[in-house]
Design a protein around this motif. Sequence first.
Motif, mmCIF file in Angstrom:
data_model
loop_
_atom_site.group_PDB
_atom_site.id
_atom_site.type_symbol
_atom_site.label_atom_id
_atom_site.label_comp_id
_atom_site.label_asym_id
_atom_site.label_seq_id
_atom_site.Cartn_x
_atom_site.Cartn_y
_atom_site.Cartn_z
ATOM 1 N N HIS A 168 7.587 9.451 -7.531
ATOM 2 C CA HIS A 168 7.492 9.206 -6.236
ATOM 3 C C HIS A 168 5.851 9.377 -5.755
ATOM 4 O O HIS A 168 5.498 8.886 -4.502
ATOM 5 N N ARG A 199 15.270 3.390 -5.861
ATOM 6 C CA ARG A 199 15.951 3.647 -4.341
ATOM 7 C C ARG A 199 15.679 2.374 -3.554
ATOM 8 O O ARG A 199 16.268 2.210 -2.450
ATOM 9 N N LYS A 200 14.479 1.795 -3.533
ATOM 10 C CA LYS A 200 13.836 0.734 -2.922
ATOM 11 C C LYS A 200 14.042 0.973 -1.256
ATOM 12 O O LYS A 200 14.756 0.161 -0.501
ATOM 13 N N CYS A 201 13.414 2.040 -0.780
ATOM 14 C CA CYS A 201 13.490 2.610 0.509
ATOM 15 C C CYS A 201 13.067 1.538 1.652
ATOM 16 O O CYS A 201 13.374 1.484 2.739
ATOM 17 N N ASN A 210 12.694 11.954 -6.419
ATOM 18 C CA ASN A 210 13.561 10.811 -6.003
ATOM 19 C C ASN A 210 14.985 10.834 -6.336
ATOM 20 O O ASN A 210 15.749 9.902 -5.718
ATOM 21 N N HIS A 245 8.982 0.680 -2.937
ATOM 22 C CA HIS A 245 9.897 0.438 -3.907
ATOM 23 C C HIS A 245 9.353 0.999 -5.281
ATOM 24 O O HIS A 245 9.458 0.222 -6.260
ATOM 25 N N LEU A 246 8.652 1.953 -5.116
ATOM 26 C CA LEU A 246 8.160 2.656 -6.437
ATOM 27 C C LEU A 246 9.342 3.156 -7.279
ATOM 28 O O LEU A 246 9.044 3.117 -8.559
ATOM 29 N N GLY A 266 11.022 7.833 2.791
ATOM 30 C CA GLY A 266 12.444 7.482 2.510
ATOM 31 C C GLY A 266 13.117 8.595 1.723
ATOM 32 O O GLY A 266 12.928 9.850 2.324
ATOM 33 N N THR A 267 14.072 8.469 0.814
ATOM 34 C CA THR A 267 14.826 9.498 0.121
ATOM 35 C C THR A 267 13.908 10.509 -0.162
ATOM 36 O O THR A 267 14.466 11.794 -0.449
ATOM 37 N N CYS A 268 12.943 10.214 -0.943
ATOM 38 C CA CYS A 268 11.882 11.283 -1.652
ATOM 39 C C CYS A 268 11.363 12.323 -0.480
ATOM 40 O O CYS A 268 10.591 13.218 -0.990
ATOM 41 N N VAL A 271 10.211 1.794 3.394
ATOM 42 C CA VAL A 271 9.710 2.536 4.087
ATOM 43 C C VAL A 271 8.011 2.235 3.745
ATOM 44 O O VAL A 271 7.571 1.891 2.733
HETATM 45 S S1 SF4 Z 1 12.903 7.450 -2.890
HETATM 46 FE FE1 SF4 Z 1 10.633 7.485 -2.393
HETATM 47 S S2 SF4 Z 1 9.537 6.619 -4.199
HETATM 48 FE FE2 SF4 Z 1 11.761 5.815 -4.209
HETATM 49 S S3 SF4 Z 1 11.805 3.823 -3.053
HETATM 50 FE FE3 SF4 Z 1 12.177 5.588 -1.540
HETATM 51 S S4 SF4 Z 1 10.456 6.198 -0.745
HETATM 52 FE FE4 SF4 Z 1 9.844 5.097 -2.548
#
Ligand code: SF4
Length: 328
Positions: free
Chosen positions: A131, A34-36, A84, A30-31, A46-48, A38
């Motif tokens: 990210h 987006r709070k993926c 991200n 949850h950096l 995740g998304t990035c 993973v």
């Molecule tokens: S986009 Fe990347 S940095 Fe952002 S919450 Fe998802 S995995 Fe983490």
Amino acid sequence: MFEPAYLKLYKSNKLNKRIEQLYAILKNCHLCPRKCEVDRTKNEKGTCRSGIDLIVSSIGPHFGEEEPLVGNGGSGTIFLTNCNLRCIYCQNYEISHLGRGGIMSPKEVAKGMLYLQKIGCHNINFVTPTHFVPQLVESIKIACETGLRLPIVFNCGGYESLKTIKLLDGIIDIYMPDIKYGSVPFGLSLRAKPHHPEELKDSDKSPAEKYSNAPDYFERCKEGVKEMHRQVGDLKIVDGIAQRGLLIRHLVLPNDLAGSEKVLKFIVEEISLDSYVNIMDQYRPMYKANNYLELNRRPLLSEYNQVIELAKSLSLHRGFQKRLILIT
Ligand code: SF4
């Protein structure tokens, strides 16, 4: 004599704790907003599309950044791969979407930072760092132990988590966020005729949602930028070189898709009249922008000048004067 923020944290042995706290966030990532969730420590993505490894596209002096970052020696840019935010019109899409770059360890990146210092760059400029924050702070620590004394620039897209930015307090000297959208809903006059039937359901989305899949962009961005300003204040420039503070970027989009008025009013009302604001005119339709009629052209000179005039009328006065003189 200039002393970078991170040196104090390093000397008081607090940098290790921050690194630990930041790496812990990667376990259910949850950096960013987006709070993926993973586990990036197990290389889940995740998304990035980034796991545990730091991926770097290039390291070198850059002379195209803002004047106070460039000076004579250039800004020491380290371009991170992936992103991200993943805007569909990204001007660096080969790096952010297509993943151009190679894996480097934090130790190798630290060596790159020391190289940039050695050749005379005025700062270390992490481009799209959001990210990779834990790995980059680890690099800063290693470089600091071996003599790095340049200010760190956090050059980000503005879609930031408040928690992550708070953990950067005392590490970053210069925050350089984009404020991309003032979250305006589409007005009828701006709405383009959809190219494909599936775009019909897109037509009521805000630009932040439609082009960056981030409907809460402006809210998260405002929180993050306020915290950045709390930490470092307005941009302080000594002998023509930026040392510490906030430098905001705003890219003017065609058809006022960036919601410039809301962005500028936020800066004036909630940040500072002395904010350094680079109002940028270099938008070009890139990557998938040509799928969107309203995005598929450069902003007109009149559209750009309208934003400059608005900034002036709101009493902003730093960061955009020179371009105004060139254009008018
Ligand atoms: S986009 Fe990347 S940095 Fe952002 S919450 Fe998802 S995995 Fe983490």
